[in-house]
Design a protein around this motif. Structure first.
Motif, PDB file in Angstrom:
ATOM      1  N   ALA A 280       0.831  -1.210   0.000  1.00  0.00           N
ATOM      2  CA  ALA A 280       0.000   0.000   0.000  1.00  0.00           C
ATOM      3  C   ALA A 280       0.864   1.258   0.000  1.00  0.00           C
ATOM      4  O   ALA A 280       2.002   1.246   0.477  1.00  0.00           O
ATOM      5  CB  ALA A 280      -0.920  -0.009   1.217  1.00  0.00           C
ATOM      6  N   PRO A 281       0.347   2.366  -0.532  1.00  0.00           N
ATOM      7  CA  PRO A 281       1.129   3.606  -0.646  1.00  0.00           C
ATOM      8  C   PRO A 281       1.729   4.096   0.660  1.00  0.00           C
ATOM      9  O   PRO A 281       2.847   4.592   0.696  1.00  0.00           O
ATOM     10  CB  PRO A 281       0.118   4.606  -1.207  1.00  0.00           C
ATOM     11  CG  PRO A 281      -0.852   3.769  -1.958  1.00  0.00           C
ATOM     12  CD  PRO A 281      -0.964   2.481  -1.195  1.00  0.00           C
ATOM     13  N   GLY A 282       1.009   3.966   1.778  1.00  0.00           N
ATOM     14  CA  GLY A 282       1.522   4.483   3.046  1.00  0.00           C
ATOM     15  C   GLY A 282       2.208   3.456   3.915  1.00  0.00           C
ATOM     16  O   GLY A 282       2.545   3.737   5.069  1.00  0.00           O
ATOM     17  N   ALA A 283       2.435   2.249   3.382  1.00  0.00           N
ATOM     18  CA  ALA A 283       3.010   1.170   4.186  1.00  0.00           C
ATOM     19  C   ALA A 283       4.531   1.280   4.265  1.00  0.00           C
ATOM     20  O   ALA A 283       5.175   1.936   3.441  1.00  0.00           O
ATOM     21  CB  ALA A 283       2.609  -0.182   3.605  1.00  0.00           C
ATOM     22  N   THR A 284       5.083   0.613   5.263  1.00  0.00           N
ATOM     23  CA  THR A 284       6.533   0.562   5.464  1.00  0.00           C
ATOM     24  C   THR A 284       7.008  -0.868   5.368  1.00  0.00           C
ATOM     25  O   THR A 284       6.382  -1.782   5.924  1.00  0.00           O
ATOM     26  CB  THR A 284       6.913   1.138   6.840  1.00  0.00           C
ATOM     27  OG1 THR A 284       6.571   2.524   6.879  1.00  0.00           O
ATOM     28  CG2 THR A 284       8.396   0.980   7.120  1.00  0.00           C
ATOM     29  N   VAL A 285       8.120  -1.067   4.666  1.00  0.00           N
ATOM     30  CA  VAL A 285       8.762  -2.379   4.565  1.00  0.00           C
ATOM     31  C   VAL A 285      10.154  -2.271   5.179  1.00  0.00           C
ATOM     32  O   VAL A 285      10.915  -1.345   4.872  1.00  0.00           O
ATOM     33  CB  VAL A 285       8.872  -2.847   3.101  1.00  0.00           C
ATOM     34  CG1 VAL A 285       9.602  -4.186   3.013  1.00  0.00           C
ATOM     35  CG2 VAL A 285       7.484  -2.954   2.466  1.00  0.00           C
ATOM     36  N   VAL A 286      10.472  -3.194   6.051  1.00  0.00           N
ATOM     37  CA  VAL A 286      11.806  -3.286   6.652  1.00  0.00           C
ATOM     38  C   VAL A 286      12.420  -4.608   6.201  1.00  0.00           C
ATOM     39  O   VAL A 286      11.819  -5.666   6.376  1.00  0.00           O
ATOM     40  CB  VAL A 286      11.730  -3.230   8.188  1.00  0.00           C
ATOM     41  CG1 VAL A 286      13.104  -3.476   8.812  1.00  0.00           C
ATOM     42  CG2 VAL A 286      11.161  -1.898   8.652  1.00  0.00           C
ATOM     43  N   ALA A 287      13.607  -4.548   5.608  1.00  0.00           N
ATOM     44  CA  ALA A 287      14.279  -5.760   5.112  1.00  0.00           C
ATOM     45  C   ALA A 287      15.660  -5.849   5.746  1.00  0.00           C
ATOM     46  O   ALA A 287      16.484  -4.956   5.570  1.00  0.00           O
ATOM     47  CB  ALA A 287      14.393  -5.722   3.590  1.00  0.00           C
TER      48      ALA A 287
END
Length: 308
Positions: free
Chosen positions: A209-216
């Motif tokens: 989603a546009p406002g989501a955050t992904v941490v890798a």
């Protein structure tokens, strides 16, 4: 060497919570530490896998982590990541303490992620978390995220169904609704955390989603990645240090080699976030490779707490 202090995993857990560890990292960045100046990680191939050497010096301390990565260990019932951390006095280089290196990594890596999560996610509502992985880092990241954000639901996506169910059960034991899921669950996530040994993307980045955050956090190899080019090109990208990311972050180096992005696609660093940088409404990607200054900061804080 007779007075060398030994700090084991249970002692670390007692001395520093995930939130306190994130505060330690934020404090050293606010004090002006420059991650860009840190020495690169040295990787040495050995018959069992790889030895990683990570030296650093800052303030009152110096230190070096020797981490072992042994891919065959899990089949033997042993941890994949091993190692030790030697903490030294910064002025005399006299050895002060020997810490469990694997436990130190399991403490500082989720804390780095939690620090990014504090700056990249909203704090006005519970978040829906999709968590890829079911190993020690996955457990550590769940604890660390819960230390800084309230969670509405945890969806665990794991290669091992047994491991995924166990982690979901652990989340429920913390009074968080949790279940196992599939990569497609990222479509409804506020936060996606990837802590796996995957070498290829785990999910379709177009679903985020546009406002989501992904941490890798799972890889520090130039050819390995957990996120795809679609996500990276859409996302506002943050890293621990540009120099380290452009050496080791396959999540960025693969799209860079494809010509999908340029080096200027990196929007900012963890220090920028800590010092007040405000993210946009685009998807946000925080790509961590793990750096020696983080180990040193946490090891120093553990030593100070242990000897207080």
């Amino acid at each position: 060497m007779t007075d060398l202090l030994l700090i084991d995993a249970p002692t670390m857990t007692r001395l520093l919570t995930p939130a306190a560890t994130a505060d330690v990292l934020a404090d050293v960045l606010r004090a002006g530490l420059d991650p860009e100046a840190g020495p690169p990680r040295t990787a040495v191939p050995v018959p069992a896998g790889e030895l990683l050497l990570m030296p650093a010096a800052s303030g009152p301390y110096a230190g070096v982590k020797i981490a072992g990565v042994a891919p065959g260990n899990p089949a033997l019932g042993l941890p994949r990541i091993t190692g030790s951390y030697l903490l030294l006095d910064g002025t005399s280089l006299r050895p002060l303490a020997l810490l469990d290196g694997a436990a130190l990594t399991e403490l500082r890596t989720p804390a780095v992620s939690a620090l990014a999560v504090r700056r990249l996610t909203p704090d006005d509502r519970p978040l829906r978390l999709v968590l890829f992985g079911s190993g020690p880092q996955a457990y550590g990241h769940l604890d660390a995220v819960l230390a800084v954000r309230e969670l509405a639901e945890v969806v665990v996506v794991g290669r091992s169904p047994i491991g995924a169910r166990a982690l979901a059960g652990y989340a429920r034991s913390l009074d968080v609704p949790a279940r196992t899921g599939t990569p497609e669950d990222v479509e409804g996530a506020d936060l996606v955390v990837c802590c796996t040994t995957a070498r290829e993307p785990l999910f379709d980045g177009k679903l985020v989603a546009p406002g989501a955050t992904v941490v890798a956090v799972g890889s520090h190899e130039p050819a390995a990645r957990e996120t795809d080019t679609a996500l990276v090109t859409r996302a506002e990208v943050y890293v621990e240090a540009r120099s380290a990311a452009l050496r080791e972050a396959g999540d960025l180096l693969v799209p860079l080699a494809e010509g999908a992005i340029g080096e200027d696609h990196i929007a900012g660093t963890l220090a920028d976030l800590v010092n007040g940088c405000v993210p946009s409404g685009r998807p946000r990607l925080f790509k961590s490779v793990g750096m020696a200054w983080e180990d040193l900061a946490v090891a120093g804080a553990l030593y100070a707490a242990r000897t207080a």
